[in-house]
Design an enzyme around this catalytic site. Structure first.
Site, mmCIF file in Angstrom:
data_model
loop_
_atom_site.group_PDB
_atom_site.id
_atom_site.type_symbol
_atom_site.label_atom_id
_atom_site.label_comp_id
_atom_site.label_asym_id
_atom_site.label_seq_id
_atom_site.Cartn_x
_atom_site.Cartn_y
_atom_site.Cartn_z
ATOM 1 C CB CYS A 85 -7.992 -1.876 5.025
ATOM 2 S SG CYS A 85 -6.394 -1.688 4.229
ATOM 3 C CB CYS A 112 6.210 -2.873 5.210
ATOM 4 S SG CYS A 112 6.168 -4.045 3.611
ATOM 5 N N GLY A 153 2.229 -4.033 5.742
ATOM 6 C CA GLY A 153 3.054 -5.130 5.951
ATOM 7 C C GLY A 153 2.579 -5.942 4.827
ATOM 8 C CB CYS A 178 6.897 -0.694 -2.536
ATOM 9 S SG CYS A 178 6.575 -2.538 -2.558
#
Ligand code: SAH
Length: 397
Positions: free
Chosen positions: A131, A138, A203, A142
């Site tokens: 990953c 970022c 990101g 969220c």
């Protein structure tokens, strides 16, 4: 090889140790780098192929090792370039075999104080997934993601993205001549340790599309790192204008962080939804180049207790995805300190999963991996920073 023209190539401006690294370069960039040190035009293709193979297939760290490249060129290469990797600052191995590396990227200019990204390796019996991150921090904010609470520092370059795989392969002993570590679980079924790559670290990859596209071309090159594009998945929160280009130009698999079936809720969870609401996002999925039953789009859905986890929402999800070749990945929420959500109860997740499964969709529940080393989704980096801050307070650092 014309030694004279090589020797008269421009003198390196940087001192030893700060020479530009060729690691992560695309074929084109590598060709340019060779031309810049005087390799004649007619040799560029052949030399690029040779050097490429050494860098990406063999994973070599020194130009001296490039046995089929003449000594003169090796010396000139070493005078102008390096094969320096980002530094692995820490490595943590979870009880479940998940490994997390904190990688320090060399500064890109005088202002840059050197960024750090985390990279996570998740071994399973039949595959090993790496990953990787596409940005430092970022911008998406969220509300359930801890990484999203950090400010963006910067985009990663294509080289920095690629170097995450190279560093991981080194750590896993997965270049010719290296030995795998003895302290961790690796996939067993005869595969290389890393078979899949997901852009699900820090990101938003589609806010750094050019570099992600370039990186995918290097990662998937059959003469080098050789990961099939079908095993490279780019995850997006839904940057609709870039999705078509991703499919067409990168040819990677697509994952979409959906997380809600109504705009009012998705606006809160994934604020980008205000710009590209669910209908627009799903339209872009319907027309994603290359999507088919053999190449399904993954929809990620984080399970938040009493927020988005009802059976009615599962049924609505099925209705929304009608006509899209899809699989649904249910992610139990990974809590972080101060998070305004809880993870759904297990029976609720199972109920949701059953409804989706009975409608004909694969609906694996993503087992949280590496929670003990804070490597699970949404736990990256900031947690490491917190630990460090705590260690400093306690005088341990
Ligand atoms: N920006 C891209 C790439 C990040 S992928 C995207 O949004 O898709 C990281 C995945 O983990 C996303 O699906 C994200 O929504 C999910 N995630 C983030 N925080 C999480 C948490 N605390 N628990 C579970 N999943 C989380």
């Amino acid at each position: 090889m014309n030694e004279i023209s090589l020797m008269s190539a421009p003198a390196p401006e940087a001192t030893i140790g700060t020479l530009p690294s060729l690691l992560g370069a695309t074929r084109e960039e590598l060709g340019d780098a060779l031309a810049a040190i005087g390799v004649p035009e007619r040799e560029i293709r052949m030399r690029t192929a040779q050097v490429w193979h050494w860098i990406y297939f063999h994973g070599i760290r020194s130009f001296d090792t490039m046995l089929n490249v003449g000594k003169g060129l090796r010396t000139t290469l070493a005078a102008h370039y390096s094969l320096e990797r980002p530094q692995v600052v820490s490595e943590q191995v979870s009880v479940d075999g998940t490994r997390k590396w904190l990688i320090r990227l060399p500064p890109v200019d005088a202002q840059d104080r050197g960024a750090e990204v985390e990279c996570v390796y998740i071994p399973e019996s039949d595959r090993g997934t790496l990953c990787i991150s596409s940005q430092v921090g970022c911008t998406l904010t969220c509300s359930f993601c801890h990484t999203g609470t950090q400010k963006l520092v910067r985009n990663l370059s294509a080289r920095e993205i690629v170097s995450q795989l190279v560093v991981a392969r080194e750590k896993l002993g997965d270049f010719p001549g290296l030995v795998p570590p003895k302290d961790g679980l690796l996939p067993t079924e005869g595969n290389r340790p890393i078979t899949n790559i997901v852009f699900m670290g820090m990101g938003e990859p589609l806010y750094n599309f050019d570099n992600v596209r370039k990186a995918v071309s290097v990662l998937s090159d059959g003469e080098g790192l050789s990961l099939s594009r079908r095993r490279i998945t780019v995850s997006t929160a839904g940057v609709v204008p870039q999705m078509e280009a991703l499919g067409r130009e990168a040819g990677s698999m697509l994952a979409v962080s959906l997380h809600a079936v109504r705009d009012d809720l998705r606006d809160k969870l994934v604020p980008l939804n205000k710009k590209y609401p669910i209908k627009t996002l799903l339209e872009a999925c319907r027309t994603y180049p290359g999507a088919s039953n053999a190449r399904r789009i993954t929809f990620e859905y984080v399970m938040l207790k009493d927020i988005n986890d009802s059976p009615a929402e599962a049924r609505e999800l099925i209705r929304l995805l009608k006509g899209i070749p899809a699989k649904i990945n249910l992610i139990p929420f990974n809590p972080w300190p101060g998070a305004p959500y809880d993870c759904s109860d297990w029976d609720r997740i199972e109920r949701f999963s059953d409804i989706v499964f009975n409608a004909g969709y694969a609906s694996p529940v993503r087992t949280p991996r590496g929670r003990d080393i804070l490597a699970a989704c949404g736990q990256l980096k900031s947690e490491t920073e917190k630990l460090r801050a705590r260690a400093r307070l306690l005088g341990e650092d």
